[in-house]
Design an enzyme around this catalytic site. Structure first.
Site, PDB file in Angstrom:
ATOM      1  CB  SER A 198      -0.934  -0.001   1.209  1.00 60.72           C
ATOM      2  OG  SER A 198      -0.206   0.340   2.365  1.00 60.72           O
ATOM      3  CB  CYS A 199       0.203   4.637  -1.171  1.00 57.04           C
ATOM      4  SG  CYS A 199       0.316   4.059  -2.865  1.00 57.04           S
ATOM      5  CG  ASP A 200      -0.346   4.105   5.781  1.00 58.74           C
ATOM      6  OD1 ASP A 200       0.663   4.269   6.510  1.00 58.74           O
ATOM      7  OD2 ASP A 200      -1.470   4.508   6.090  1.00 58.74           O
ATOM      8  CG  ASN A 245      -3.519   2.191  -1.274  1.00 55.43           C
ATOM      9  OD1 ASN A 245      -2.299   2.132  -1.285  1.00 55.43           O
ATOM     10  ND2 ASN A 245      -4.138   3.332  -1.232  1.00 55.43           N
TER      11      ASN A 245
END
Ligand SMILES: *Cc1c(COP(=O)(O)O)cnc(C)c1O
Length: 376
Positions: free
Chosen positions: A323-325, A366
């Site tokens: 994910s983009c976290d 996401n």
């Protein structure tokens, strides 16, 4: 890896990420716990993995159930569990949930505050209640914090109040923290619990139940003492504290029943060196912190990760989710190594992921789906 899981992985008949669980291993773990503590009733902690095939199998083996919510209680009943074998073990319950459980015939409820006791007296009159003690969780890799439990003195007062409210003061419980690797925590907690029994006997209340909770560890990357060691230490402590007048014993294992029965399969999405991170190699998987590996927070639970069929030397790697976290990084400090040849499209196995993975997955953060589940 059990033969069943190995055959499943060889078949390739699944999309990643996936978690496969060998139900025979679940049954074997249940039998091992029973052999190690034959005097204790086993209440499987449903939250570890509430999948219907697991509950069905355990109900068939005569397991009892520790449920935390009305939804878990309904799942146990659907698996054929007798309501008299279900403990509503969460000390924080909606009154509507207590009432529905009581209507279903659930008789055993946990509490650790006067306010919860008042709800129980209203919604489950005449029920058996036990008070949760707050005990040391030192030695646990995944402690349950200060969220639950109270002092022995307060427990004594509350159990007297329970009687005055028309409930049955039935016993005390504790939880020494999950993935508890030492027997000392059980020893100390049992001695604390015995004091509550003694105090209440002097007040004319005979407690019956000593609920020893869960916490029993499994082997991830490091060895842990075998379950027999815990069984022996617990029984020695119970005998020392209670003499010949042994209470009814109850354990609530979760991780030790299902943890090592499961394996996760994941696809490598990217493997690259990060100049911004001193040239360290990062391996991004299609399962991450939001795909069920929540217990990697603080690198607390350190899963064994392997890359079968990938040849070559293993070199250090940071292991992250897709994910983009920024928090979606599983391991950067523990010192994981993966084959240097590992590349996008390869598969890795994350072992012993049968507990606290499938239901910890987010619903499509996401856009990434939770792991597919297979029960074999
Ligand atoms: C989570 C939990 C368990 C199970 O703990 P494990 O460490 O998985 O054995 C048992 N009892 C209660 C009350 C729990 O909250």
């Amino acid at each position: 890896m059990t033969p069943k899981l190995a055959r499943f992985l060889d078949s390739g008949a699944y999309a990643t990420p996936a978690v496969a669980v060998d139900l025979d291993r679940v049954a074997a773990n249940f039998a091992a716990l029973h052999a190690a503590l034959p005097d204790a009733a086993i209440y499987y902690a449903v939250k570890a993995n509430p999948a219907a095939p697991i509950l069905d199998r355990l109900a068939g083996l005569g397991s009892r159930f520790d449920a935390a919510s009305i939804e878990e209680i309904r799942a146990c009943l659907a698996a054929g569990a007798d309501p008299g074998t279900i403990s509503f073990g969460n000390t924080v319950k909606k009154q509507s949930a207590i009432a529905e459980a009581h209507e279903h015939g659930v008789e055993l409820f946990a509490f650790d505050s006067g306010e919860e006791l008042a709800k129980l007296a209203q919604a489950a009159p005449g029920a058996k209640v036990y008070c949760r003690l707050s005990v040391s969780q030192s030695g646990a890799d995944w402690p349950l914090s200060r969220k639950f439990g109270t002092s022995a003195d307060h427990a004594r007062d509350l159990l007297i109040e329970a009687r005055d409210l028309g409930l049955i003061p039935h016993g005390v419980s504790f939880h020494v923290g999950s993935q508890q690797t030492g027997v000392g925590a059980y020893r100390t907690a049992i001695a604390q619990a015995a004091m509550v029994f003694t105090d209440l006997r002097a007040r004319g209340i005979d407690l019956r139940l000593l609920n020893l909770g869960g916490g029993f560890p499994i082997r991830y990357r490091e060895d842990v003492p075998p379950i027999e060691t815990f069984g022996e230490a617990i029984m020695a402590s119970v005998r020392a504290a209670f003499g010949n007048d042994l209470p009814d014993l109850l354990i609530e294992p979760g991780r030790a029943v299902v943890g090592d029965a499961g394996v996760a399969v994941s696809e490598v999405v990217l493997a690259c060196a990060r100049a911004e991170d001193g040239g360290r190699r990062w391996v991004y998987l299609d399962i991450g912190r939001f795909g069920g590996l929540a217990e990697t927070e603080g690198e607390a639970i350190r899963y064994r990760i392997s890359a079968p069929g990938i040849a070559g030397a293993a070199t250090p790697a940071v292991i992250a989710g897709p994910s983009c976290d920024g928090v979606d990084v599983m391991y950067r400090d523990t010192g994981y190594r993966l084959p240097s040849a590992l590349k996008a499209g390869d598969r890795v196995l994350i072992h012993d992921t049968g507990a606290y993975v499938t239901t910890y997955a987010s619903q499509g953060f996401n856009g990434f789906p939770p792991p597919q589940e297979y029960y074999l």
